[in-house]
Write a protein that holds these residues in place. Sequence first.
Motif, PDB file in Angstrom:
ATOM      1  N   VAL A 254       0.825  -1.211   0.000  1.00  0.00           N
ATOM      2  CA  VAL A 254       0.000   0.000   0.000  1.00  0.00           C
ATOM      3  C   VAL A 254       0.861   1.264   0.000  1.00  0.00           C
ATOM      4  N   LEU A 255       1.779   1.378   0.955  1.00  0.00           N
ATOM      5  CA  LEU A 255       2.595   2.589   1.044  1.00  0.00           C
ATOM      6  C   LEU A 255       3.524   2.768  -0.154  1.00  0.00           C
ATOM      7  N   PRO A 256       4.192   1.714  -0.648  1.00  0.00           N
ATOM      8  CA  PRO A 256       4.998   1.911  -1.864  1.00  0.00           C
ATOM      9  C   PRO A 256       4.175   2.349  -3.070  1.00  0.00           C
ATOM     10  N   SER A 257       2.971   1.814  -3.194  1.00  0.00           N
ATOM     11  CA  SER A 257       2.107   2.225  -4.304  1.00  0.00           C
ATOM     12  C   SER A 257       1.739   3.698  -4.199  1.00  0.00           C
ATOM     13  N   LEU A 258       1.410   4.136  -2.989  1.00  0.00           N
ATOM     14  CA  LEU A 258       1.062   5.540  -2.792  1.00  0.00           C
ATOM     15  C   LEU A 258       2.271   6.440  -3.021  1.00  0.00           C
ATOM     16  N   ALA A 259       3.417   6.041  -2.488  1.00  0.00           N
ATOM     17  CA  ALA A 259       4.630   6.842  -2.682  1.00  0.00           C
ATOM     18  C   ALA A 259       4.980   6.938  -4.163  1.00  0.00           C
ATOM     19  N   GLY A 260       4.821   5.831  -4.885  1.00  0.00           N
ATOM     20  CA  GLY A 260       5.095   5.855  -6.314  1.00  0.00           C
ATOM     21  C   GLY A 260       4.165   6.794  -7.064  1.00  0.00           C
ATOM     22  N   ALA A 261       2.884   6.775  -6.702  1.00  0.00           N
ATOM     23  CA  ALA A 261       1.910   7.638  -7.371  1.00  0.00           C
ATOM     24  C   ALA A 261       2.192   9.119  -7.124  1.00  0.00           C
ATOM     25  N   LEU A 262       2.799   9.425  -5.966  1.00  0.00           N
ATOM     26  CA  LEU A 262       3.071  10.825  -5.619  1.00  0.00           C
ATOM     27  C   LEU A 262       4.409  11.311  -6.167  1.00  0.00           C
ATOM     28  N   THR A 263       5.237  10.379  -6.657  1.00  0.00           N
ATOM     29  CA  THR A 263       6.575  10.782  -7.112  1.00  0.00           C
ATOM     30  C   THR A 263       6.870  10.422  -8.565  1.00  0.00           C
ATOM     31  N   SER A 264       5.976   9.676  -9.194  1.00  0.00           N
ATOM     32  CA  SER A 264       6.233   9.226 -10.560  1.00  0.00           C
ATOM     33  C   SER A 264       4.985   9.411 -11.407  1.00  0.00           C
ATOM     34  N   VAL A 265       5.168  10.024 -12.572  1.00  0.00           N
ATOM     35  CA  VAL A 265       4.026  10.250 -13.465  1.00  0.00           C
ATOM     36  C   VAL A 265       3.434   8.933 -13.964  1.00  0.00           C
ATOM     37  N   PRO A 266       4.248   7.977 -14.443  1.00  0.00           N
ATOM     38  CA  PRO A 266       3.658   6.692 -14.868  1.00  0.00           C
ATOM     39  C   PRO A 266       2.934   5.967 -13.730  1.00  0.00           C
ATOM     40  N   ALA A 267       3.525   5.991 -12.521  1.00  0.00           N
ATOM     41  CA  ALA A 267       2.865   5.339 -11.386  1.00  0.00           C
ATOM     42  C   ALA A 267       1.580   6.056 -11.017  1.00  0.00           C
ATOM     43  N   PHE A 268       1.573   7.376 -11.140  1.00  0.00           N
ATOM     44  CA  PHE A 268       0.350   8.140 -10.874  1.00  0.00           C
ATOM     45  C   PHE A 268      -0.741   7.749 -11.867  1.00  0.00           C
ATOM     46  N   GLY A 269      -0.355   7.608 -13.134  1.00  0.00           N
ATOM     47  CA  GLY A 269      -1.322   7.201 -14.143  1.00  0.00           C
ATOM     48  C   GLY A 269      -1.853   5.806 -13.900  1.00  0.00           C
ATOM     49  N   ALA A 270      -0.952   4.887 -13.514  1.00  0.00           N
ATOM     50  CA  ALA A 270      -1.386   3.517 -13.241  1.00  0.00           C
ATOM     51  C   ALA A 270      -2.339   3.470 -12.046  1.00  0.00           C
ATOM     52  N   LYS A 271      -2.055   4.275 -11.033  1.00  0.00           N
ATOM     53  CA  LYS A 271      -2.943   4.292  -9.864  1.00  0.00           C
ATOM     54  C   LYS A 271      -4.273   4.930 -10.218  1.00  0.00           C
TER      55      LYS A 271
END
Length: 529
Positions: A254-271
């Motif tokens: 959960v926390l790595p997914s959230l951190a990724g979404a807040l720091t990476s554009v591709p991860a933000f898009g995936a989330k």
Amino acid sequence: MTPARLFWLATLCCALAGAVLRAKGLHSPIFDHPGWRQGDTAAIARNFALLQYNPLYPQTDYNGPPPNYVELELQIVPFLAATLYKLAGVHEIFGRLISYAFGVATIVVVGAFGRYLFRSAIAGVAAAAAYAVLPGAWYYSHTFMPDTAMVFFTTCALYACARWIVDGDGRSWRLWLPAALLLMVAFLAKPVAVTAAIPVATAALAAFGLRGTVTRAQMWALFALAFVPLAVYDQIVSSHAEWHWASGITKLHVLPSLAGALTSVPAFGAKAVAFGHALKMLATTMAGPVGIALAVVGFCVPLRSRSDALLWGWLGGGLLYAYVVVTVERVDYYLYILLPLAALAIGSLAAWAKERWGDAPPRRATLAGIAALTWLLALGVGYRQIAPYYGWSRVNYVRAKTLDATLAPGALVVMGHYDPSILYTINRKGWEEDPHLWTPFDEQSAIRKGARYFISVEHARLKQTNLELYCWLDRFPLVDPAAAWPVYQTDPALVKTGAEVRWRAFRKREMAGAYAGWRREWKTAPNPC
């Protein structure tokens, strides 16, 4: 008949209709959806009753010989079921009936909540009628899981908090006590309920302002009584748990997914895409297409409640949880906490429609007819969403029960399949593992710890994708060579003559590349062992 009695009669009729709908599947084995979660819950209840009657020590059937303590929420439903087991024997229907009782009771609470919030009996009855047929609330109210109890206590807690904030001005200790106790039990029932702190806080801020909220001792006491027991319970259970599910999932996923979404554009898009999928689950198997449409409109109508901030805070907390958690753990019942809110929004829509168009008797009759047709439409469309959930494999159930009657009592087993409901029905403890990932070394370790059977539930997959383990197990005799689920007797005293010689010969052929195309040819190739 007085208006109050008429309201309660109508609400109880809604509850009765909901009770009839929720009775479907009560007698089914716990193989229906989600069997894996129900299997865990049923195992914990049985282990409370037969091994350790202590709610601070929940344990499952797998991860080796018992005890297998797990870090989970306070097991209210399993402990109540275990208490009944001690009186009448182990019958999973007790667990279903406990959820069923909480689910039906929630219909009544939602009705009373809607009547209070919108100062309208129509709103209350409509909210109760809506909640009775929202597909997620309908289906999960008969499952052996903690979620329906959590939703009941959360709804009661928010109702009590709303009355305390509005009627008690946030200073009444008399109204404070039920609000605080219900909030505490809701938090303990399942951690998702902590999102209820958001609507409580927003309601207080809207009513008293920032200064008025932070200077009220009752507010601090409310959250202290709600959060401290949860923290203490978690600390106690975590100290002896082998499986750290809640904290483990949070830290590793959960926390790595959230951190990724807040720091990476591709991860933000995936989330964002995953969040869209979560909302789709809310609009299909949980609230249903009709329910979600009516709830959205209900949030848009200009009908003021006693605490709009509480409703919007509830929505915000639920959506925040969906964004943070449900985008990682993609199961629809994690959105369950939003269903009472959806029903309340539908109640507000009904009250607004009555105020806007329902003064004259003919119009009231027309609106009543529209409401009845809409309810029937929601019922039919909602059932279509959840109908597949009721299905369960009778073949697998019979096979599991047969093994329960066949295998030595109390034997430790390794089951080559992930499904706690099957292991629970086999009624043995041990390991449940992916046959593709389990190795001969893992199996040897399990045997040294006492495992005496390997149950090959996914035998074809084992043979196709894990030829090494398949041939290593060939050293042991089968309980029944013709069985659909072959069971190897992994007692070291029963090893076949010449097994080690055949194993070494297989390893030499394997190292020489003899099985490079095994995945393609395994169905037609001769026995490699």
